[in-house]
Design an enzyme around this catalytic site. Structure first.
Site, short mmCIF file in Angstrom:
data_model
loop_
_atom_site.label_atom_id
_atom_site.label_comp_id
_atom_site.label_asym_id
_atom_site.label_seq_id
_atom_site.Cartn_x
_atom_site.Cartn_y
_atom_site.Cartn_z
CG ASP A 115 -4.89 -15.75 -4.08
OD1 ASP A 115 -5.71 -14.82 -4.09
OD2 ASP A 115 -4.46 -16.30 -5.12
CB THR B 211 -0.91 -0.01 1.25
OG1 THR B 211 -1.70 -1.19 1.17
CG2 THR B 211 -1.82 1.20 1.31
CD GLU B 212 3.38 2.95 -3.81
OE1 GLU B 212 2.94 3.86 -4.55
OE2 GLU B 212 4.33 2.22 -4.09
CG HIS C 13 -22.30 -7.35 26.25
ND1 HIS C 13 -22.07 -8.30 25.28
CD2 HIS C 13 -21.54 -7.71 27.31
CE1 HIS C 13 -21.19 -9.18 25.73
NE2 HIS C 13 -20.84 -8.85 26.95
CD GLU D 210 -3.58 -10.13 4.87
OE1 GLU D 210 -3.81 -11.13 4.18
OE2 GLU D 210 -2.82 -10.12 5.86
N1 COS Z 1 -2.62 -15.12 -8.31
C1 COS Z 1 -1.76 -15.04 -9.37
N2 COS Z 1 -1.85 -14.09 -10.33
C2 COS Z 1 -2.83 -13.17 -10.20
C3 COS Z 1 -3.74 -13.20 -9.13
C4 COS Z 1 -3.61 -14.22 -8.18
N3 COS Z 1 -4.44 -14.31 -7.14
N4 COS Z 1 -4.60 -12.18 -9.26
C5 COS Z 1 -4.26 -11.53 -10.38
N5 COS Z 1 -3.18 -12.15 -10.94
C6 COS Z 1 -2.52 -11.78 -12.18
C7 COS Z 1 -3.52 -11.72 -13.31
O1 COS Z 1 -3.69 -13.01 -13.88
C8 COS Z 1 -2.88 -10.76 -14.28
O2 COS Z 1 -1.88 -11.45 -14.99
P1 COS Z 1 -1.61 -11.15 -16.56
O3 COS Z 1 -1.22 -9.69 -16.62
O4 COS Z 1 -0.51 -12.07 -16.91
O5 COS Z 1 -2.89 -11.42 -17.26
C9 COS Z 1 -2.18 -9.77 -13.36
O6 COS Z 1 -2.00 -10.45 -12.10
C10 COS Z 1 -3.00 -8.53 -13.11
O7 COS Z 1 -4.25 -8.93 -12.59
P2 COS Z 1 -5.55 -8.03 -12.68
O8 COS Z 1 -5.73 -7.61 -14.11
O9 COS Z 1 -6.66 -8.75 -12.03
O10 COS Z 1 -5.09 -6.74 -11.86
P3 COS Z 1 -5.89 -5.47 -11.39
O11 COS Z 1 -5.01 -4.30 -11.47
O12 COS Z 1 -7.21 -5.41 -12.07
O13 COS Z 1 -6.05 -5.73 -9.80
C11 COS Z 1 -7.08 -6.38 -7.75
C12 COS Z 1 -6.86 -6.45 -9.28
C13 COS Z 1 -8.17 -5.42 -7.42
C14 COS Z 1 -7.46 -7.80 -7.45
C15 COS Z 1 -5.80 -6.03 -6.95
O14 COS Z 1 -5.37 -4.72 -7.22
C16 COS Z 1 -6.00 -6.17 -5.46
O15 COS Z 1 -5.98 -7.27 -4.90
N6 COS Z 1 -6.20 -5.03 -4.73
C17 COS Z 1 -6.30 -5.04 -3.30
C18 COS Z 1 -4.93 -4.94 -2.71
C19 COS Z 1 -4.97 -5.28 -1.28
O16 COS Z 1 -5.49 -6.30 -0.85
N7 COS Z 1 -4.35 -4.43 -0.48
C20 COS Z 1 -4.33 -4.64 0.91
C21 COS Z 1 -3.06 -4.17 1.45
S1 COS Z 1 -1.91 -5.40 1.59
S2 COS Z 1 -2.13 -5.95 3.46
#
Ligand code: COS
Length: 384
Positions: free
Chosen positions: A241, A125-126, A339, A364
């Site tokens: 995941d 995160t940023e 409560h 997450e």
């Molecule tokens: N496992 C492996 N690869 C993955 C994946 C996963 N679970 N999810 C996405 N990818 C891959 C995709 O297949 C895609 O690959 P290709 O470019 O080769 O096709 C690439 O990563 C980009 O995926 P996507 O197009 O889905 O990216 P987006 O920018 O649309 O992002 C979300 C999607 C919203 C899912 C992502 O930005 C996200 O999870 N955001 C939340 C972040 C978060 O949880 N932050 C909390 C702080 S960390 S504690």
């Protein structure tokens, strides 16, 4: 997958005792002082809690996902601050290396995470990149055998305690999206790293988050996770995941704890000449909470078993996080309600839990991000 039920039962028994006898009695103290007592951290180290999920060959217990969740159910029954201290070593702080790291990186860091000698954290995160993780701006520019990192990471769990950071940074500025991102494991003592002040949080006192700032921070090329550029976003997604399943299980544990407390209160508290538990409107809240906890528990265990079979659980992991954390929020709300006025008073642990568990629906990946991931995966399946 449970490899040996007897061994797992012994471990669970030990952790149940630790939670009940050592952690629960100290919840209030930790929240009041906003500090994790060193003797508790030492006991956690001795119990092997920092290395639950680190593979055995690197000094951890190498728990399967299902086994890890059973532990998380137990740990979830006490203040989330306790889990957080060793949580990053078992999750987002080490998973990047476990999943995609080189052998050299695994040997260098994993044994030290497992023993609790060092704490790892996860810098995704940023200030301007939260849910849209692929838009991150931190850069890592190649300079001979080094990369120069610049950028700010925000709300980084355990950052003030951490000795290493898994940092997602853009190595290819020409690729604006996820493909330009790489992951690095960066030592805290590298020059060019500074920390922001500790964030003041709504709950989970006793654990800390803060900014991690990289200014011309020169890290060796060997810090690039897996030694490959451009796969850092995927590494981060795989880490999440797994992390999301863990948070789902912690949500189940916390909901069980809150409901136990509310049930006991309902049985003891008398109004209109009888225990409030005898009133059907109270019973409805107890029963709905129980049913929802059971549903979440079944769901997270199913997702964990699938992951242990080597299946892609991106959808199931998000389903579990969405349902279990929202469930936990509803249960928290019911339990405050049961409560009555006492639920608003900090003398009762439900007041603290109500604030603590609010984070589960945010970090997450927010609930809305889980919905997006689930729907996106569904739509992609139809297209394939
Ligand atoms: N496992 C492996 N690869 C993955 C994946 C996963 N679970 N999810 C996405 N990818 C891959 C995709 O297949 C895609 O690959 P290709 O470019 O080769 O096709 C690439 O990563 C980009 O995926 P996507 O197009 O889905 O990216 P987006 O920018 O649309 O992002 C979300 C999607 C919203 C899912 C992502 O930005 C996200 O999870 N955001 C939340 C972040 C978060 O949880 N932050 C909390 C702080 S960390 S504690």
């Amino acid at each position: 997958m449970i490899r040996n039920q007897e061994t797992l039962d012994q471990l669970l028994h030990m952790i149940q005792q630790f939670v009940k006898n050592e952690l629960m009695p100290r919840e209030h103290e930790v929240a009041e002082k906003d500090e994790m007592p060193q003797d508790i951290i030492d006991q956690m180290k001795a119990l092997g809690l920092f290395g639950l999920t680190i593979p055995e060959e690197y000094g951890g217990l190498g728990l399967t996902m299902e086994e890890e969740l059973y532990i998380a159910f137990e740990i979830g029954r006490t203040s989330p601050a306790f889990r957080s201290i060793f949580g990053t070593n078992n999750g987002i702080g080490s998973s990047g290396i476990i999943i995609d790291g080189t052998e050299e990186q695994k040997k260098k860091y994993l044994p030290r995470y497992a023993s609790g000698e060092i704490i790892g954290s996860f810098c995704l995160t940023e200030p301007e990149s939260g849910s849209d993780a692929a838009s991150l701006k931190t850069t890592a520019v190649k300079d001979g055998d080094f990369y120069i990192l610049n950028g700010t990471k925000r709300y980084i769990t355990n950052a003030p305690l951490a000795s290493t950071y898994t940092v997602m940074a853009r190595t290819n500025p020409d690729i604006k999206g996820s493909g330009g991102i790489s992951a690095f494991v960066v030592d805290r003592n590298t020059s060019g790293i500074s920390l922001g002040k500790k964030d003041k949080k709504m709950g989970q006192q006793g654990t800390y988050t803060c900014d991690v700032i990289f200014e011309n921070c020169r890290v060796p090329a060997s810090a690039l996770i897996g030694g490959v550029e451009g796969i850092g976003f995927k590494t981060a997604m795989k880490v999440l995941d797994k992390g999301r399943l863990h948070i789902s299980a912690v949500s189940v544990g916390a909901a069980e704890r809150m409901l136990d407390d509310a049930l006991r209160y309902a049985v003891e508290r008398k109004q209109f000449g009888q225990p409030i538990a005898s009133f059907q409107l109270i019973q409805a809240m107890l029963a709905d909470s129980k049913a929802e906890i059971y549903a979440a528990k079944c769901m997270v265990l199913d997702a964990a078993r699938r992951r242990d079979q080597g299946l892609n659980v991106s959808t199931e992991s998000s389903c579990a996080k969405l349902f279990a954390t929202e469930m936990c929020g509803r249960v928290a709300d019911h339990c405050v309600q049961i409560h009555g006025g006492a639920g608003y008073i900090s003398e009762y642990s439900i007041e603290r839990f109500y604030r603590d568990v609010r984070l589960f629906r945010l970090y997450e990946g927010t609930s809305q991000i889980q919905q997006i991931i689930i729907a996106k995966n569904m739509i992609n399946q139809v297209k394939d």
